[in-house]
Write an enzyme that holds these catalytic residues in place. Structure first.
Site, short mmCIF file in Angstrom:
data_model
loop_
_atom_site.label_atom_id
_atom_site.label_comp_id
_atom_site.label_asym_id
_atom_site.label_seq_id
_atom_site.Cartn_x
_atom_site.Cartn_y
_atom_site.Cartn_z
N GLU A 132 0.67 -0.98 -0.13
CA GLU A 132 -0.12 -0.26 0.31
C GLU A 132 1.07 1.24 0.06
OE1 GLU A 132 -3.36 0.35 -0.35
OE2 GLU A 132 -3.74 -2.33 -0.11
N CYS A 139 -2.30 9.42 2.33
CA CYS A 139 -2.10 8.57 1.00
C CYS A 139 -2.59 9.38 0.05
CB CYS A 139 -1.41 7.60 1.19
SG CYS A 139 -2.76 6.81 2.15
P1 NAD Z 1 8.08 5.05 5.30
O1 NAD Z 1 8.51 3.72 3.86
O2 NAD Z 1 9.61 5.65 5.34
O3 NAD Z 1 7.82 3.76 7.01
C1 NAD Z 1 7.10 3.28 6.40
C2 NAD Z 1 7.54 1.87 7.44
O4 NAD Z 1 8.53 1.26 6.71
C3 NAD Z 1 7.59 2.18 8.56
O5 NAD Z 1 7.10 1.18 10.08
C4 NAD Z 1 8.58 2.08 9.15
O6 NAD Z 1 9.71 1.88 10.52
C5 NAD Z 1 9.66 1.32 8.29
N1 NAD Z 1 10.93 1.02 7.58
C6 NAD Z 1 11.11 2.90 6.45
N2 NAD Z 1 12.52 2.28 6.92
C7 NAD Z 1 12.66 0.88 6.28
C8 NAD Z 1 14.01 0.85 6.06
N3 NAD Z 1 15.16 0.61 5.61
N4 NAD Z 1 13.84 -0.89 5.50
C9 NAD Z 1 12.40 -1.37 6.45
N5 NAD Z 1 11.58 -0.77 6.70
C10 NAD Z 1 11.43 0.59 6.78
O7 NAD Z 1 7.03 5.64 5.14
P2 NAD Z 1 6.03 6.48 6.07
O8 NAD Z 1 7.24 8.06 5.92
O9 NAD Z 1 6.20 6.35 7.45
O10 NAD Z 1 4.53 7.20 5.36
C11 NAD Z 1 4.53 7.68 4.36
C12 NAD Z 1 4.33 7.50 3.07
O11 NAD Z 1 3.59 6.18 2.93
C13 NAD Z 1 4.00 8.11 2.32
O12 NAD Z 1 4.32 7.96 0.87
C14 NAD Z 1 1.94 8.17 2.00
O13 NAD Z 1 1.37 8.43 0.47
C15 NAD Z 1 1.65 6.12 2.02
N6 NAD Z 1 0.88 5.50 2.81
C16 NAD Z 1 0.00 4.98 2.07
C17 NAD Z 1 -1.01 4.64 2.12
C18 NAD Z 1 -2.08 3.43 1.54
O14 NAD Z 1 -2.33 3.56 1.79
N7 NAD Z 1 -1.49 2.83 0.80
C19 NAD Z 1 -1.16 4.87 3.34
C20 NAD Z 1 -0.94 6.10 4.11
C21 NAD Z 1 0.70 6.28 3.60
#
Ligand code: NAD
Length: 510
Positions: free
Chosen positions: A217, A251
């Site tokens: 997602e 998002c």
């Molecule tokens: P992110 O990708 O930075 O983090 C999400 C998760 O991934 C966190 O739990 C984090 O700890 C983990 N993570 C971070 N870096 C990592 C790595 N190198 N390896 C493994 N895991 C890692 O995202 P965010 O900044 O928390 O959220 C924002 C993004 O999420 C935006 O792009 C938004 O559009 C998207 N989003 C999508 C939806 C959807 O339903 N499609 C919903 C909400 C947010």
């Protein structure tokens, strides 16, 4: 100093092993047990509403009211819907009648096993509760990785989970990239990842090593086309709400507006009027608009704003100390502007003038498929043109964001914005369910199946042909249906005339 609620890295493998052992015990399959855990999940939220509100205020500067509307009530509704309905979703499904009917073909709804759920920072409750409720209802064990960017919310979840849920089957893991990386080394039975596309690729690569099924997602830029003939006041209200709730960190928030040049002026006037209605005292006071989670996110957004070649016509104020970004409208933004280079994820709305709607569609189609695409118009032909000539996770006319809580609609991305759909009810159940095909073949079915055994013979071949060689309409009947009918009519007429002629000539008896 390391957050005390972080999970020690060497605990991660033990948690995985313990969840596997508990899942194998079969406890999570019991329907009564699943129901009880779902209720506990609901009460975890209900009993601690104020603490969750306070945590969201600390982490994201969200007001209590906004937190309740955006996260708590939506989550409770989703849990309730699943609680009320999941039992019937667990029943085996019959399939259509065929020659194999005697074997009672059925689809059993089985849990996938031990699943891993990644939660992003922007909706830490809704994006945890909704998939977790689906995973519990489907009979799985689950490990939830919460976001390290939200110390108050994540440590509250670490504290409450074992008090409300069975810790042998459901657990929270908190920590930074090191913990996430450790989690991704392990063989899960499904991973649901919500977050950025950048990390989504890391997750997909790690999952591929174990052939673990994944649901991604992701995010991206959600375009919004505005037809200037629409009621601009209503459009401005809905778009500004979508762009500024949770400080634009949604998002599916409208990321930018594409509008024919001659409509830009009026639309901006409607946005400014709406802004004054929404925020009569501005947004600087804590509690009026949420903040960004950390300085890293703030600096990224500030750079996008500083580099824009568009004209700021509303807002533009920022404060690094409090991670504050004012609702901002930027006009005359060009396709190659900094604000168009990546998902903004802040309350900044670029207005991009276009020559016509075809140019808007072409621009959207030249980029990654968005998670959501919005069109504001009363012209049904234009709506259909946009719906039919673009691709995106969801496509919504005259509204924003509400496709997520609408019951019955799957929510998910397409291409770069993700895959698989969940969020509401049965879709959350389905992604954590293995649809297992079953047959129970009785001996008497040998009558129908004997032709498969050697030695083969013409008689057996004819039998197989009569049972399983389907007939098709003529090959040109799809592309040239009239031609096909015409041939039938000509053939029937020819037959009729021939019979008449033969009768007249007394070639056939009366
Ligand atoms: P992110 O990708 O930075 O983090 C999400 C998760 O991934 C966190 O739990 C984090 O700890 C983990 N993570 C971070 N870096 C990592 C790595 N190198 N390896 C493994 N895991 C890692 O995202 P965010 O900044 O928390 O959220 C924002 C993004 O999420 C935006 O792009 C938004 O559009 C998207 N989003 C999508 C939806 C959807 O339903 N499609 C919903 C909400 C947010």
């Amino acid at each position: 100093m390391v957050d005390p609620s972080y999970t020690p890295i060497d605990e991660v493998q033990k948690i995985h092993a313990s969840l596997q052992a508990s899942f194998k015990s079969g406890k999570a399959r019991d329907i009564k047990y699943r129901k009880h855990q779902l209720l506990q999940l609901a009460y975890l939220l209900k009993d601690n509403k104020d603490r969750f509100n306070e945590a969201a205020k600390q982490d994201l500067g969200r007001s209590y009211a906004e937190n309740e509307i955006l996260e708590l009530y939506v989550s409770l509704e989703q849990i309730k819907y699943i609680f009320d309905n999941f039992e019937k979703w667990t029943k085996p499904e019959s399939v259509e009648l065929s020659i194999y009917f005697g074997a009672r073909p059925r689809i059993r709804k089985e849990p996938k096993g031990v699943v891993l759920i990644f939660v992003p920072f922007n909706y830490p409750i809704m994006l945890l509760m909704s998939p977790l409720a689906g995973a519990i209802a489907a009979g799985n064990a689950a490990c939830v990785k919460v976001s390290e960017l939200l110390p108050a919310t994540s440590s509250l979840l670490v504290e409450l989970f074992p008090k409300y849920l069975d810790p042998s089957l459901y657990c929270v893991v908190n920590g930074d990239v090191a913990v996430s990386t450790k989690l991704l080394e392990l063989p899960w039975d499904h991973i649901l990842y919500t977050g950025s596309g950048r990390v989504g690729k890391i997750v997909a690569e790690a999952a591929a090593k174990h052939l673990t099924p994944i649901t991604l997602e992701l995010g991206g830029k959600c375009p919004t086309i505005v037809d200037p003939r629409v009621n601009l006041k209503v459009a401005a209200k809905r778009i500004l709400w979508g762009r500024t709730s949770n400080a634009g960190q949604t998002c599916v928030a409208p990321d930018y507006v594409l509008i024919p040049k001659d409509g830009e002026e009026d639309f901006i006037a409607a946005l400014k009027e709406t802004y004054l209605e929404f925020y009569p005292k501005g947004t600087k006071e804590p509690g009026t608009i949420a903040r960004l989670p950390n300085r890293g996110n703030f600096d990224r957004v500030k750079r996008l704003l500083d580099d824009t070649k568009g004209t700021v016509v509303l807002g533009g104020d920022t404060d690094r100390e409090t991670k504050y970004v004012a609702p901002t409208i930027v006009r005359d933004v060009r396709f190659d502007d900094s604000l168009m280079s990546e998902e903004i994820f802040a309350p900044i709305l670029p207005i991009v003038p276009v020559n016509d709607f075809d140019e808007a569609i072409e621009f959207i189609n030249a980029r990654d498929h968005p998670l959501a695409l919005y069109i504001f118009t009363d012209d049904s032909k234009l709506k259909e043109k946009v719906f039919s000539n673009t691709r995106s996770g969801s496509c919504v006319c005259n509204e924003v964001v509400l496709q997520i809580p609408t019951p019955g609609l799957p929510f998910g991305g397409f291409g770069a914005s993700g895959n698989g759909g969940y969020h509401t009810g049965k879709y959350s159940f389905d992604i954590f369910t293995h649809q297992r095909s079953t047959l129970t073949m009785p001996n008497w079915m040998e009558i129908a199946l004997a032709a498969r055994y050697p030695p083969f013979s013409d008689k057996k071949s004819r039998m197989v042909e009569s049972l399983s060689s389907p007939s098709f309409p003529p090959r040109d009947s799809v592309l040239n249906p009239r031609g096909w009918w015409r041939k039938w009519v000509v053939a029937c007429l020819t037959l009729g005339v021939s019979l008449l002629w033969a009768q007249r000539r007394k070639l056939i008896a009366h």
